[in-house]
Scaffold this active site. Structure first.
Site, short mmCIF file in Angstrom:
data_model
loop_
_atom_site.label_atom_id
_atom_site.label_comp_id
_atom_site.label_asym_id
_atom_site.label_seq_id
_atom_site.Cartn_x
_atom_site.Cartn_y
_atom_site.Cartn_z
N ASP A 1 0.83 -1.21 0.00
CA ASP A 1 0.00 0.00 0.00
C ASP A 1 0.86 1.27 0.00
O ASP A 1 1.99 1.28 0.51
CB ASP A 1 -0.89 -0.04 1.25
N ASP B 1 -6.47 -6.82 -1.46
CA ASP B 1 -6.87 -6.63 -0.07
C ASP B 1 -8.34 -6.22 0.03
O ASP B 1 -8.96 -5.80 -0.95
CB ASP B 1 -5.99 -5.56 0.57
N ASP C 1 -2.35 -10.75 9.54
CA ASP C 1 -1.49 -9.57 9.64
C ASP C 1 -0.49 -9.70 10.79
O ASP C 1 0.49 -8.96 10.85
CB ASP C 1 -2.34 -8.31 9.87
#
Length: 647
Positions: A347, A464, A534
């Site tokens: 990102d 995502d 994560d």
């Protein structure tokens, strides 16, 4: 190759067109059998599922047959849980389904048996499907529902599968968690009452529960011994798996879409197809079920399931949103030096009017941020060529921010209740795009198509999805279709995925959703792997990956070497330990080589070289879980062996 035998009894007479004139249908893999009775004019019966038998008589004469309706319906049975419930156009809620015909279709190493049923009083039709494969031990089942009544019919229950299981000292194995602690193992005896595993997130359906379960028939679950039934629902949306434990010493298993807030108005001649429920039996304990499911997944359900996965370096924990040309180039050089194969820029790389510097802006504006990347994607792909590594990129195409050019142009593209304000998430600006809208689906396809057509060197996408559905409403849908939203969203999602895969079949795509929110076989026909969590802390990853391994093979499980202290738990663990845990899945790196000592770099270099040697066994091998971390002994031990046991 494992051979599959499918037998149709009561004369086993084949009619033209693949029609079977048969009352008892025995579907057998090498090690298991499913017995159904399908007598014309009567409701089909579920008789048996378990260890392989040679003949229906082995079950029917022994008194072990269930004799339960294969698809319990409301109306014919009102006092118990049902698989299907509907209201006809005249207001009647009764269903009484009877067999019309049975057929089978053999093609491409598989065979599909279809039991066609019709209601005795209405032109209302249900077909039960059972699919078996020549090369694996898994059976798939699903249902098609349609009608030719004059008015629409409303569906209130529409399960994919029903299965009775004899209850004695039976135990349930299932998987529960939260962000950063997904897919933790839970085991408990099945007692009176009902146990329900469900999801209502709307976008990510495995961050809290996973639609996978095992039922151990011989007492407390064991890894390598004991009779076990395992099943998993291949559906990307909301689900419900219910286990109704009644006083007949039977567990009644129902699996399918979660119908809560999702009653479906079925138009005349429309066909409603439920998702696949895949199930298997093993007398080699829970690990036996895992090996059956893993083989099925690699051969039939996981995209590119028979192709080795690359060792990658992801930029996220290295720089987070602070992407820049020089930093990405250096990461690629460092990766190449360690022997890695694929670099993934995460990102933070996009946004023109609103540069993506945090999670509050820019989703939907998939243009390169020239402030960060003055040479654009072209500069990055040139760096990848220079350093001899592959290049991948992060996107979140189902989402937007209210601070974005996309939202400014198309505020009606987000999920919201017509005429009302809507709730946002992640920084107070993130919203879910409405995939029931064909324009939105075209935009998402255009986003991916533009990236891959303009930059054909992109070989990997990290896809995502970081928020649930908070607003159950669609500006696009009619008032009579609002309850269809959860179902139509995922049908739209699959439509986009199919379009992408038709044009770009070879690109590797990872399913990420706030970590392990999309660990499900509804996604994996279109994705090559998933981001397991994560949380990259190696100690917690032992528990997360252990639970995930019950239904998902190592080849699909993204597992990365992280920094110390870990960014989520702030725990420091030895590098060797972090490496070993990561090598038990698809090996990757979050730790940044520029922050490592020469000694640490050498250790990672050796580990990557070693992983490349054992990679075929880990990614394609059969799993044996030997000592569980959940047993409280402070030890976790697992083994991968090649199918022929030579490695």
């Amino acid at each position: 190759m494992k051979k599959l035998l499918v037998l149709a009894w009561a004369g086993a007479a084949l009619l033209s067109g693949g029609m079977l004139r048969a009352e008892n249908i025995l579907l057998s893999t090498r090690n298991s059998s499913l017995l159904l009775t399908a007598e014309k004019g009567k409701t089909p019966l579920f008789q048996y599922f378990g260890a392989r038998v040679a003949s229906p008589d082995d079950i029917l004469a022994s008194g072990a047959a269930f004799g339960d309706a294969a698809y319990p319906q409301f109306g014919a049975q009102c006092y118990r849980e049902v698989a299907i419930q509907a209201t006809h156009g005249d207001g009647s809620m009764s269903l009484e389904l009877a067999v019309e015909s049975v057929s089978r279709d053999r093609r491409d190493g598989s065979e599909t048996t279809a039991i066609d049923m019709k209601d005795k009083h209405y032109p209302f039709f249900v077909t039960l499907f059972y699919k078996t494969y020549d090369d694996c031990e898994v059976i798939e089942t699903w249902t098609e529902i349609s009608h030719t009544e004059k008015k629409p019919v409303t569906l209130y229950r529409f399960a994919s599968a029903y299965m009775p299981v004899r209850r004695g000292d039976t135990w349930l194995t299932h998987f529960h968690g939260t962000w950063g602690a997904e897919c933790y193992l839970h085991e408990e005896p099945l007692t009176d009452g009902m146990k329900v595993l469900k999801n209502k997130d709307g976008v990510r359906n495995t961050q809290r529960d996973n639609p996978s379960l095992m039922i151990s028939l011989d007492g407390r679950p064991r890894e390598l011994t004991g009779r076990v039934i395992g099943g998993t629902l291949a559906w990307a949306g909301n689900y419900r798996i219910a286990l109704d434990n009644d006083n007949t010493h039977t567990t009644h298993l129902f699996a399918g879409i979660n119908e809560e807030q999702s009653q479906y108005t079925l138009q005349p001649r429309e066909v409603f197809t439920t998702p696949v429920f895949a199930f298997t039996f093993s007398d080699e304990g829970k690990s036996g079920v895992s090996r059956n499911i893993h083989r099925w997944a690699r051969l039939h359900r996981l995209n590119h399931g028979t192709e080795l996965r690359d060792v990658l370096l992801n930029s996220w924990e290295g720089v987070y949103f602070k992407v820049n040309q020089e930093g990405m180039d250096r990461m690629m050089a460092d990766l190449a030096d360690l022997g890695g194969e694929l670099f993934v820029m995460d990102d933070g790389w996009f946004g023109d009017k609103y540069p993506r510097n945090n999670g509050e802006t820019s989703l939907g504006d998939w243009t390169v941020c020239r402030e960060k990347l003055p040479q654009g994607i072209e500069g990055l792909t040139e760096s990848a060529r220079k350093h001899g590594v592959k290049f991948g990129i992060w996107i979140e195409p189902e989402m937007t921010n209210t601070r974005s050019e996309l939202y400014e142009k198309h505020p009606d593209w987000v999920m919201k209740v017509p005429g009302q304000d809507f709730i946002t998430a992640r920084g107070g600006t993130q919203a879910v795009l409405d995939l029931t809208n064909p324009q939105v689906r075209d935009f998402i396809f255009y986003t991916v198509d533009t990236l891959l057509a303009r930059y054909p060197e992109i070989e990997y996408i990290k896809w995502d999805a970081n928020m649930p559905v908070l607003n159950h409403g669609s500006v696009h849908l009619d008032k009579d279709e609002q309850s269809h939203l959860s179902i139509l969203y995922h049908q739209g999602f699959e439509d986009v995925c199919r379009r992408i895969r038709r044009k770009y079949p070879d690109v590797t795509i990872q399913a990420c959703a706030s970590g392990g929110g999309r660990v499900n076989y509804g996604y994996l026909p279109y994705f090559d792997e998933f981001w397991t969590s994560d949380n990259t802390d190696a100690l917690q990853r032992v528990y997360i990956q252990w639970g995930t391994s019950y239904f998902f093979p190592a080849i699909a499980m993204g597992s990365h070497i992280s920094a110390a202290p870990n960014h989520q738990t702030h725990r420091s663990l030895p590098l060797k330990y972090r490496i070993d845990v990561a090598m038990s899945g698809r090996l990757g790196m979050e730790i940044q080589p520029r922050n490592m000592t020469d000694e640490e770099k050498n250790l990672c270099r050796e580990a990557i070289a070693a992983y490349k040697e054992i990679r075929p066994v880990v990614q394609f091998g059969e799993l044996y879980r030997l000592m569980s971390p959940y047993d409280g002994q402070g030890v976790a031990s697992l083994l991968y062996a090649s199918e022929d046991k030579s490695k």
